[in-house]
Design an enzyme around this catalytic site. Sequence first.
Site, short mmCIF file in Angstrom:
data_model
loop_
_atom_site.label_atom_id
_atom_site.label_comp_id
_atom_site.label_asym_id
_atom_site.label_seq_id
_atom_site.Cartn_x
_atom_site.Cartn_y
_atom_site.Cartn_z
N ARG A 239 0.83 -1.20 0.00
CA ARG A 239 0.00 0.00 0.00
C ARG A 239 0.87 1.26 0.00
O ARG A 239 1.89 1.31 0.69
CB ARG A 239 -0.93 0.00 1.22
CG ARG A 239 -1.99 -1.07 1.12
CD ARG A 239 -3.12 -0.89 2.11
NE ARG A 239 -3.89 -2.12 2.19
CZ ARG A 239 -4.82 -2.49 1.31
NH1 ARG A 239 -5.15 -1.69 0.31
NH2 ARG A 239 -5.45 -3.65 1.43
N ASP A 240 0.44 2.25 -0.80
CA ASP A 240 1.15 3.52 -0.85
C ASP A 240 1.06 4.19 0.52
O ASP A 240 0.02 4.19 1.17
CB ASP A 240 0.53 4.42 -1.93
CG ASP A 240 1.44 5.58 -2.30
OD1 ASP A 240 1.95 5.60 -3.44
OD2 ASP A 240 1.65 6.47 -1.44
N ILE A 241 2.17 4.77 0.94
CA ILE A 241 2.24 5.39 2.27
C ILE A 241 1.39 6.66 2.34
O ILE A 241 1.01 7.10 3.43
CB ILE A 241 3.73 5.69 2.62
CG1 ILE A 241 3.95 5.75 4.11
CG2 ILE A 241 4.24 6.92 1.90
CD1 ILE A 241 5.41 5.69 4.52
N VAL B 107 9.95 8.33 -7.37
CA VAL B 107 10.82 7.22 -6.99
C VAL B 107 11.27 6.52 -8.28
O VAL B 107 10.43 6.02 -9.04
CB VAL B 107 10.11 6.22 -6.05
CG1 VAL B 107 11.04 5.07 -5.71
CG2 VAL B 107 9.63 6.93 -4.78
N HIS C 27 7.35 1.26 -11.00
CA HIS C 27 6.18 0.88 -10.21
C HIS C 27 4.91 1.35 -10.90
O HIS C 27 4.88 2.37 -11.58
CB HIS C 27 6.25 1.45 -8.79
CG HIS C 27 6.39 2.94 -8.74
ND1 HIS C 27 7.59 3.58 -8.96
CD2 HIS C 27 5.49 3.92 -8.49
CE1 HIS C 27 7.43 4.88 -8.84
NE2 HIS C 27 6.15 5.13 -8.57
N HIS D 94 0.91 2.31 -10.11
CA HIS D 94 -0.09 2.65 -9.09
C HIS D 94 -1.41 1.98 -9.46
O HIS D 94 -1.87 2.11 -10.60
CB HIS D 94 -0.34 4.16 -9.03
CG HIS D 94 0.86 4.99 -8.68
ND1 HIS D 94 1.00 5.61 -7.45
CD2 HIS D 94 1.96 5.32 -9.39
CE1 HIS D 94 2.15 6.29 -7.43
NE2 HIS D 94 2.74 6.13 -8.60
P1 AMP Z 1 5.75 8.25 -8.27
O1 AMP Z 1 5.45 9.72 -8.20
O2 AMP Z 1 5.00 7.57 -9.37
O3 AMP Z 1 7.24 7.98 -8.31
O4 AMP Z 1 5.17 7.63 -6.93
C1 AMP Z 1 5.92 7.33 -5.80
C2 AMP Z 1 4.95 6.88 -4.74
O5 AMP Z 1 5.67 6.19 -3.74
C3 AMP Z 1 4.19 8.00 -4.04
O6 AMP Z 1 2.79 7.82 -4.23
C4 AMP Z 1 4.60 7.86 -2.59
O7 AMP Z 1 3.54 8.14 -1.69
C5 AMP Z 1 5.02 6.41 -2.52
N1 AMP Z 1 5.97 6.06 -1.47
C6 AMP Z 1 7.14 6.67 -1.19
N2 AMP Z 1 7.76 6.06 -0.15
C7 AMP Z 1 6.96 5.03 0.21
C8 AMP Z 1 7.04 4.02 1.22
N3 AMP Z 1 8.09 3.95 2.06
N4 AMP Z 1 6.03 3.13 1.32
C9 AMP Z 1 4.97 3.19 0.48
N5 AMP Z 1 4.84 4.12 -0.50
C10 AMP Z 1 5.82 5.04 -0.62
#
Ligand code: AMP
Length: 118
Positions: free
Chosen positions: A28-30, A95, A99, A101
């Site tokens: 799950r997204d944080i 990140v 990945h 979403h």
């Molecule tokens: P993006 O903008 O597509 O790179 O999305 C990166 C996603 O990673 C964001 O929605 C963040 O909320 C999520 N995220 C960052 N760190 C963590 C973590 N430790 N656990 C879960 N989700 C994370």
Amino acid sequence: MSTIFTKIVNGELPSDMLYQDDLVTAFRDINPLAPTHILIVSNKVIPTVNDLTEADEKITGRMMTVAKKLAEQEGIAEDGYRLIINCNAHGGQEVFHLHMHLVGGRPLGPMLYRQKGE
Ligand code: AMP
């Protein structure tokens, strides 16, 4: 090469993990933007979609089928959901570890907002 998601994949950082196999991990997204907001990440570091090769097609295919299964598991398959992969600056990628979403659980509105003049 290692990222924050590598640490989650390896269990070195806590996460709400829902699924893991030899190719992908889902958690799950944080910072959820919808009632369901799950990230499906490649176990190996692929920084962006731009870095994909044909050899990675098993990984990208698995990301899709895992998304489908998780949508069913979350009870959002019938109503619908959105799969998003952001790439680089214009895509809003934060990140740099491939990945997808999986977001849903409510009507998500328009896919994008037009800029003036578009
Ligand atoms: P993006 O903008 O597509 O790179 O999305 C990166 C996603 O990673 C964001 O929605 C963040 O909320 C999520 N995220 C960052 N760190 C963590 C973590 N430790 N656990 C879960 N989700 C994370």
